[in-house]
Enzyme design. Structure first.
Site, mmCIF file in Angstrom:
data_model
loop_
_atom_site.group_PDB
_atom_site.id
_atom_site.type_symbol
_atom_site.label_atom_id
_atom_site.label_comp_id
_atom_site.label_asym_id
_atom_site.label_seq_id
_atom_site.Cartn_x
_atom_site.Cartn_y
_atom_site.Cartn_z
ATOM 1 N N ASN A 51 0.804 -1.221 0.000
ATOM 2 C CA ASN A 51 0.000 0.000 0.000
ATOM 3 C C ASN A 51 0.841 1.278 0.000
ATOM 4 O OD1 ASN A 51 -2.384 1.390 0.032
ATOM 5 N ND2 ASN A 51 -2.939 0.890 2.156
ATOM 6 N N HIS A 136 -14.567 -5.102 11.711
ATOM 7 C CA HIS A 136 -14.096 -3.785 12.143
ATOM 8 C C HIS A 136 -15.237 -2.836 12.435
ATOM 9 C CE1 HIS A 136 -11.066 -5.828 9.847
ATOM 10 N NE2 HIS A 136 -10.167 -5.148 10.521
ATOM 11 N N ARG A 161 -13.365 -5.894 16.170
ATOM 12 C CA ARG A 161 -12.381 -4.876 16.544
ATOM 13 C C ARG A 161 -13.118 -3.556 16.708
ATOM 14 N NH1 ARG A 161 -7.703 -2.576 12.531
ATOM 15 N NH2 ARG A 161 -9.329 -1.046 12.073
ATOM 16 N N TYR A 173 -6.745 6.401 14.374
ATOM 17 C CA TYR A 173 -6.677 5.318 13.402
ATOM 18 C C TYR A 173 -7.973 4.487 13.408
ATOM 19 C CZ TYR A 173 -6.068 0.702 11.649
ATOM 20 O OH TYR A 173 -6.290 -0.454 10.967
ATOM 21 N N ASP A 223 -6.853 -2.002 17.894
ATOM 22 C CA ASP A 223 -5.576 -1.738 17.215
ATOM 23 C C ASP A 223 -5.033 -0.394 17.688
ATOM 24 O OD1 ASP A 223 -3.433 -1.517 15.510
ATOM 25 O OD2 ASP A 223 -4.576 -1.929 13.669
ATOM 26 N N HIS A 225 -2.172 0.699 16.689
ATOM 27 C CA HIS A 225 -1.526 1.163 15.459
ATOM 28 C C HIS A 225 -0.212 1.892 15.714
ATOM 29 C CE1 HIS A 225 -1.672 2.207 11.108
ATOM 30 N NE2 HIS A 225 -2.343 1.079 11.079
ATOM 31 N N GLU A 249 -3.390 -4.591 19.571
ATOM 32 C CA GLU A 249 -2.538 -4.782 18.392
ATOM 33 C C GLU A 249 -1.528 -3.656 18.256
ATOM 34 O OE1 GLU A 249 -4.914 -5.373 14.907
ATOM 35 O OE2 GLU A 249 -3.356 -4.547 13.610
ATOM 36 N N GLU A 275 2.229 -6.962 11.398
ATOM 37 C CA GLU A 275 1.699 -6.749 10.040
ATOM 38 C C GLU A 275 2.688 -6.019 9.135
ATOM 39 O OE1 GLU A 275 -1.888 -4.509 11.140
ATOM 40 O OE2 GLU A 275 -1.053 -2.797 10.090
ATOM 41 N N ARG A 296 1.267 -11.340 13.424
ATOM 42 C CA ARG A 296 0.361 -10.823 12.382
ATOM 43 C C ARG A 296 0.999 -10.746 10.994
ATOM 44 N NH1 ARG A 296 -4.122 -8.639 12.412
ATOM 45 N NH2 ARG A 296 -3.647 -6.636 11.431
ATOM 46 N N HIS A 325 -2.761 -10.249 9.236
ATOM 47 C CA HIS A 325 -3.278 -8.996 8.691
ATOM 48 C C HIS A 325 -4.209 -9.317 7.510
ATOM 49 C CE1 HIS A 325 -1.886 -4.969 6.618
ATOM 50 N NE2 HIS A 325 -3.007 -4.793 7.290
ATOM 51 N N ASP A 329 -6.194 -3.605 1.655
ATOM 52 C CA ASP A 329 -5.064 -3.522 0.726
ATOM 53 C C ASP A 329 -4.395 -4.874 0.487
ATOM 54 O OD1 ASP A 329 -4.626 -2.288 3.466
ATOM 55 O OD2 ASP A 329 -2.550 -2.741 2.989
ATOM 56 N N GLU A 352 -7.772 -11.563 10.285
ATOM 57 C CA GLU A 352 -8.437 -10.287 10.037
ATOM 58 C C GLU A 352 -9.166 -10.362 8.696
ATOM 59 O OE1 GLU A 352 -5.853 -6.894 9.648
ATOM 60 O OE2 GLU A 352 -7.516 -5.489 9.868
ATOM 61 N N TRP A 415 2.332 6.775 12.276
ATOM 62 C CA TRP A 415 0.936 6.661 11.883
ATOM 63 C C TRP A 415 0.508 5.212 12.057
ATOM 64 C CZ3 TRP A 415 -1.874 3.863 8.259
ATOM 65 C CH2 TRP A 415 -3.265 4.183 8.251
HETATM 66 C C1 GCO Z 1 -4.974 -3.411 10.166
HETATM 67 C C2 GCO Z 1 -3.988 -2.422 9.668
HETATM 68 C C3 GCO Z 1 -4.372 -1.656 8.457
HETATM 69 C C4 GCO Z 1 -3.157 -0.876 7.941
HETATM 70 C C5 GCO Z 1 -3.202 -0.830 6.458
HETATM 71 C C6 GCO Z 1 -1.995 -0.132 5.880
HETATM 72 O O1 GCO Z 1 -4.839 -3.773 11.311
HETATM 73 O O2 GCO Z 1 -5.797 -3.831 9.387
HETATM 74 O O3 GCO Z 1 -3.372 -1.726 10.693
HETATM 75 O O4 GCO Z 1 -5.509 -0.875 8.565
HETATM 76 O O5 GCO Z 1 -3.110 0.392 8.472
HETATM 77 O O6 GCO Z 1 -3.294 -2.143 5.978
HETATM 78 O O7 GCO Z 1 -1.911 -0.342 4.521
HETATM 79 MG MG MG Z 2 -3.191 -3.093 12.356
#
Ligand code: GCO
Ligand code: MG
Length: 415
Positions: A51, A136, A161, A173, A223, A225, A249, A275, A296, A325, A329, A352, A415
């Site tokens: 991504n 989600h 989630r 996020y 998450d 993140h 997560e 991930e 993950r 993950h 994407d 996921e 991020w």
């Molecule tokens: C998740 C992830 C995604 C990522 C994304 C980045 O737990 O699914 O954190 O949301 O941010 O896949 O490309």
């Molecule tokens: Mg994640």
């Protein structure tokens, strides 16, 4: 009659790889797909989507791997993996490992088609009937989050989630705008505001409301993140212990595997990470020192089925379970490959599943089927996913970036 370099003889003519095509399209979002075709006319698909950095992998495949694949024996999956990994001299990293993953998954797809078996049968067959997924739920505030949780519960999900927007922060996020969460939405990176203190104050309170609303019959996940330091993550984990999360997560960025020790020392909230990690070496300490509960890493970003199985086997020795993950994407080819592996490994935890847009599913047909919170694989030979070139041609590549987070003083945050 053929004679190998070790003097063995074979009488059957071996099919070779004739074509390796890199397909870049944007049906709902950007995907890079590798299609390998053999001299017998069998083709296999591999996902190569990274991504926001899609074309780096497309070039790696097109310019550097495709020439090496032509003429090779498609049946030699492990040998091809070793050849591409060790043969590059430059090892690991998301671009390399995503490119190798695409080749690996396409070759497993071909092997299944040649054998007339779904890939999960080649991996040892079912260890379970289906694969539990998490969905989600999100909201711009607590009432909308709870309404979303209810909607997913009504659809029969066994694990949810939960993410809510922190009041006043554009950079929270995981909060959905449309039907699916899609963070890579702008032609240049969107810059979003982040404040750790506000998150640490707010997140435990809304998660408590979700747990109260949901009861303990459904798994609850969250998450973080990568947003916290280890000691902040430890505090967060402690503050939600009574909520019995399935996992928190990415509580902290994972490059420093040792950092998880500190979190571990302070809290029994289970930890999932990996991930953004792409090899067994990136998770070695996390697993062997039992610093996490769920790994993950995914087929697409961690070297394909061949390498991910190796990671999962290492994890099994240390009672670390899988939790791959599966955001938007990762293409439906990755979903099919993930489910094939999830179905077979002894230490599966959860998968996921964010789902895909109708446009994506118009191009990639034959994805695993979702029923009552579980994914079931296709019974077609190989991975059971096809790529429609004609439909894909209607969706040309559309450059998009993930956002960047900045703290309130303007400095860049994770991020
Ligand atoms: C998740 C992830 C995604 C990522 C994304 C980045 O737990 O699914 O954190 O949301 O941010 O896949 O490309
Ligand atoms: Mg994640």
């Amino acid at each position: 009659m053929l004679t190998s370099c070790r003097g063995e003889t074979r009488s059957d003519p071996v099919a070779t790889i004739e074509r390796a095509e890199v397909l870049v399209s944007s049906p709902g979002r950007n995907f890079v797909t590798l299609r390998i075709t053999t001299s017998d006319g069998v083709s296999g698909l591999g996902d190569a989507t990274l991504n926001g950095r899609e074309l780096a992998v497309a070039s790696y495949l097109q310019d550097h791997l495709a020439p090496l694949l032509i003429g090779r024996d498609p049946a030699r999956i492990e040998d091809t993996w070793q050849y591409l990994y060790r043969g590059a001299y430059w090892r690991r990293g998301p671009v390399t490992m995503t490119a190798i993953a695409a080749v690996d998954v396409a070759l497993w797809d071909i092997k299944g088609k040649v054998a007339g078996l779904p890939v999960y049968q080649l991996l040892g067959g079912r260890s379970r009937d289906g694969v539990m997924v998490y969905c989600h739920a999100s909201g711009t505030d607590v009432p909308s989050l709870l309404a979303d949780v209810d909607a997913y519960r009504e659809k029969g999900f066994l694990a949810i989630r939960a993410q809510a927007a922190v009041p006043g922060l554009s950079g929270s996020y995981g909060v959905r705008k449309g039907k699916l969460y899609e963070p890579a939405a702008t032609a240049l990176p969107d810059e979003q505001a982040w404040n750790t203190e506000a998150y640490l104050d707010f997140a435990p309170t809304y998660l408590a409301k979700v747990r109260e609303h949901l009861g303990f019959g459904v798994h609850l996940l969250h998450d973080v993140h990568h947003r916290l330091t280890p000691i902040e993550a430890a505090r967060f984990g402690k503050s939600v212990e009574d909520l019995r999360l399935f996992w928190m997560e990415d509580p902290t960025p994972a490059e420093n595997q040792d950092a998880f020790r500190l979190i571990r020392q302070h809290t029994t909230t289970p930890i999932a990470t990996g991930e953004v990690l792409s090899s067994i070496w990136d998770v070695q300490q996390l697993i062997t020192e039992q610093l996490i509960d769920y790994v993950r890493t995914t087929v697409v970003h961690a070297g394909g089925i061949t390498h991910l199985r190796r990671i999962f086997d290492l994890a099994a020795l240390y009672q670390v379970r899988t939790g791959s993950h599966g955001a938007t994407d990762l293409s439906p080819v990755s979903t099919a490959a993930a489910v094939s592996l999830d179905l077979t490994v002894p230490n599966f935890g959860i998968q996921e599943h964010m789902g895909h847009t109708p446009e994506t599913l118009e191009v990639f047909r034959g994805s695993p089927v979702l029923k009552d919170g579980m994914l079931y694989p296709s019974e077609e030979p190989g991975l059971g996913v096809t790529y429609d070139d004609e439909v894909a041609a209607r969706y040309p590549y559309d450059p998009k970036y993930l956002p960047v987070a900045r703290r309130l003083d303007g400095s860049v945050h994770d991020w």
